[in-house]
Design an enzyme around this catalytic site. Structure first.
Site, mmCIF file in Angstrom:
data_model
loop_
_atom_site.group_PDB
_atom_site.id
_atom_site.type_symbol
_atom_site.label_atom_id
_atom_site.label_comp_id
_atom_site.label_asym_id
_atom_site.label_seq_id
_atom_site.Cartn_x
_atom_site.Cartn_y
_atom_site.Cartn_z
ATOM 1 N N ASP A 63 0.849 -1.188 0.000
ATOM 2 C CA ASP A 63 0.000 0.000 0.000
ATOM 3 C C ASP A 63 0.884 1.237 0.000
ATOM 4 O O ASP A 63 2.091 1.173 0.272
ATOM 5 C CB ASP A 63 -0.913 0.002 1.228
ATOM 6 C CG ASP A 63 -2.109 0.940 1.067
ATOM 7 O OD1 ASP A 63 -2.325 1.440 -0.049
ATOM 8 O OD2 ASP A 63 -2.819 1.168 2.057
ATOM 9 N N GLU A 111 1.772 4.073 -4.031
ATOM 10 C CA GLU A 111 1.280 2.689 -4.167
ATOM 11 C C GLU A 111 2.226 1.859 -5.024
ATOM 12 O O GLU A 111 2.525 0.694 -4.695
ATOM 13 C CB GLU A 111 -0.121 2.720 -4.770
ATOM 14 C CG GLU A 111 -1.173 3.230 -3.799
ATOM 15 C CD GLU A 111 -2.448 3.675 -4.479
ATOM 16 O OE1 GLU A 111 -3.438 3.897 -3.765
ATOM 17 O OE2 GLU A 111 -2.466 3.813 -5.736
ATOM 18 N N ASP A 121 -4.986 -2.739 -2.475
ATOM 19 C CA ASP A 121 -6.312 -2.129 -2.563
ATOM 20 C C ASP A 121 -6.343 -1.005 -3.598
ATOM 21 O O ASP A 121 -7.333 -0.277 -3.695
ATOM 22 C CB ASP A 121 -6.794 -1.620 -1.205
ATOM 23 C CG ASP A 121 -5.869 -0.589 -0.580
ATOM 24 O OD1 ASP A 121 -5.662 0.456 -1.200
ATOM 25 O OD2 ASP A 121 -5.375 -0.840 0.537
ATOM 26 N N ASP A 181 -1.205 -0.879 5.165
ATOM 27 C CA ASP A 181 -1.719 0.482 5.336
ATOM 28 C C ASP A 181 -1.126 1.137 6.576
ATOM 29 O O ASP A 181 -0.757 2.321 6.557
ATOM 30 C CB ASP A 181 -3.243 0.447 5.427
ATOM 31 C CG ASP A 181 -3.854 1.821 5.628
ATOM 32 O OD1 ASP A 181 -3.780 2.641 4.712
ATOM 33 O OD2 ASP A 181 -4.405 2.068 6.719
ATOM 34 N N HIS A 227 -24.683 21.191 0.927
ATOM 35 C CA HIS A 227 -26.106 21.143 1.290
ATOM 36 C C HIS A 227 -26.720 22.546 1.284
ATOM 37 O O HIS A 227 -26.020 23.567 1.325
ATOM 38 C CB HIS A 227 -26.277 20.512 2.666
ATOM 39 C CG HIS A 227 -25.587 21.276 3.758
ATOM 40 N ND1 HIS A 227 -26.104 22.436 4.309
ATOM 41 C CD2 HIS A 227 -24.404 21.063 4.391
ATOM 42 C CE1 HIS A 227 -25.286 22.901 5.231
ATOM 43 N NE2 HIS A 227 -24.239 22.090 5.304
ATOM 44 N N GLU A 229 -19.514 16.177 8.165
ATOM 45 C CA GLU A 229 -18.805 17.406 8.492
ATOM 46 C C GLU A 229 -17.794 17.181 9.609
ATOM 47 O O GLU A 229 -17.873 16.211 10.376
ATOM 48 C CB GLU A 229 -19.813 18.487 8.893
ATOM 49 C CG GLU A 229 -19.235 19.842 9.294
ATOM 50 C CD GLU A 229 -18.397 20.523 8.204
ATOM 51 O OE1 GLU A 229 -17.277 20.024 7.954
ATOM 52 O OE2 GLU A 229 -18.847 21.530 7.644
#
Length: 409
Positions: free
Chosen positions: A11, A52, A76, A126, A212, A288
């Protein structure tokens, strides 16, 4: 003792894209899961995709040092897996020399198989990459790789059932692709200049980022983080106007993905109703920022009650409000969300409905801007921004905070 077969988990990532970057790689016994070697390092400023590839290269080098004949490389990163299997072209000039280096290493083994795995199944690599990124961000010296040689005698290639269950793309890197990749030339990917080469939009994933609509707290200019406040009547009208604008921008929408808070889901549902009613899916990584004890307060109130904490927060994205969340943490989770959308919807358009902080951070990273960008960019309620994400890691920002559809709203 040389081993017959190994599994590599690799990763890489960056804090920002590009930003302080690092990689991690783990080599395991495919039958017992024993860790045979680990590699990790910070690599300065680079993109996620560069990191990666560096993780894959480090894993292949470690497997070669162990004398492995057969390798299964699990990552991944769908981009790296698909490119190494020859199914996706390597268009970004900064990735070509890394792919060539990886292809050269592949040629040293009798067989190499590439498998895509979900991020949650790649936690060891990771964690190593994140530790390297922490060191890179702090300006520490890059850690050198470590290796642990095992004493077990390993036999045979990985048997059926050794690969993790779940969605996977599996393939063997074809010799023709190795030869083509090996001919690629380029400079250090961390310093390769950006290219003006035109990109075909249909090959990228288009994200339409929507803030929003209005709430009582946005009207009152109060910190509005995890509090689940609804849209005002004006906010609902803004959501409808935004839905019409999105329908103009995107005749076809593959998905509408939203923060789980109701001010976003209400906006997302209005959009979905205008673009063919794709299901509205929520993603917690789009929520948020958690403003902690500042939630519901105005800036003036926070200045009066937490002056020192506010100054520290404004000075660094790594500082959290009391009992809250730093912008660095928000950027990490929004980066995960963007990576998932890039992988899940290649060549398609996705509407993302979120909040001011996550959208600002996505745009900051897309533009490779500094943290001062966060304080200089204004995002209106129901504003629309558009960016394209390409399979080779390229990004094109097409518009920011479009409010032409709102009129007097």
């Amino acid at each position: 003792m040389a081993v017959r077969a190994v599994v590599i988990e690799a990763d890489g990532g960056s804090r920002g894209n590009p930003g302080p970057a690092g990689y991690g790689a783990v080599v395991r016994d495919p039958e017992t899961g024993e860790v045979l070697a680990e590699r990790s390092a910070g690599i300065g400023t680079a993109t996620n995709n560069v990191a990666e590839y560096r993780g894959l290269i480090a894993g292949l080098e470690a497997a070669a040092e162990l004398g492995a004949a057969e390798v299964e490389a699990r990552m991944d990163s769908k981009l790296v897996v698909e490119q190494m299997c020859g199914r996706w072209q390597i268009k970004h000039p900064g990735l070509r020399p890394l792919a060539a280096q990886a292809a050269g290493l592949v040629g040293r083994f009798a067989a190499v198989r590439f498998t895509w795995i979900p991020r949650e199944r790649n936690r060891h690599a990771d964690a190593l990459a994140n530790a390297a990124m922490d060191a890179a961000a702090a300006g520490a010296a890059a850690p050198t790789g470590t290796a642990r040689t095992g004493t077990a005698t390993l036999g045979g290639a990985p048997t059926a059932g050794t690969a993790p269950t779940g969605t996977a793309t599996v393939g063997t890197a074809p010799s023709g692709q190795q030869a083509a990749v090996a001919k690629a030339t380029g400079t250090d990917p961390a310093t390769t200049p950006a290219s003006w080469e035109p990109r075909p939009t249909e090959e990228g994933t288009r994200l339409i980022l929507v803030r929003h609509g209005e709430t009582e707290r946005t009207v009152q200019k109060r910190y509005s983080g995890r509090g689940d406040v609804p849209l005002t009547e004006r906010g609902r009208a803004q959501a409808e106007a935004t839905a019409a604008r999105v329908a103009e921008l995107a005749p076809s929408v593959a998905a509408v993905v939203s923060s789980p808070l109701c001010r976003c889901t209400a906006t997302a549902e209005a959009v979905a109703a205008r673009v063919g009613n794709p299901p509205v899916r929520t993603d917690d990584d789009l929520i948020e920022c958690d403003f902690g004890v500042w939630e519901g307060h105005t800036f003036a109130e926070v200045r009066e009650g937490w002056a020192g904490e506010l100054d520290a927060w404004l000075a660094s994205t790594r500082v959290s409000p009391p009992e809250g969340e730093s912008f660095t943490a928000v950027a990490e989770r929004t980066g995960r969300a963007v990576d998932r959308l890039r992988s899940a919807y290649p060549g398609e358009t996705v509407v993302v409905v979120s909040h001011v902080s996550p959208i600002k951070l996505v745009l900051r990273d897309a533009l490779a801007a500094g943290d001062a960008f966060l304080h200089r960019l204004y995002l209106d309620t129901a504003g629309v921004s558009v960016l394209d994400l390409y399979p080779d890691g390229g990004v094109a920002v097409r518009s920011v905070n479009d409010t032409s559809h709102l009129g007097d709203l």
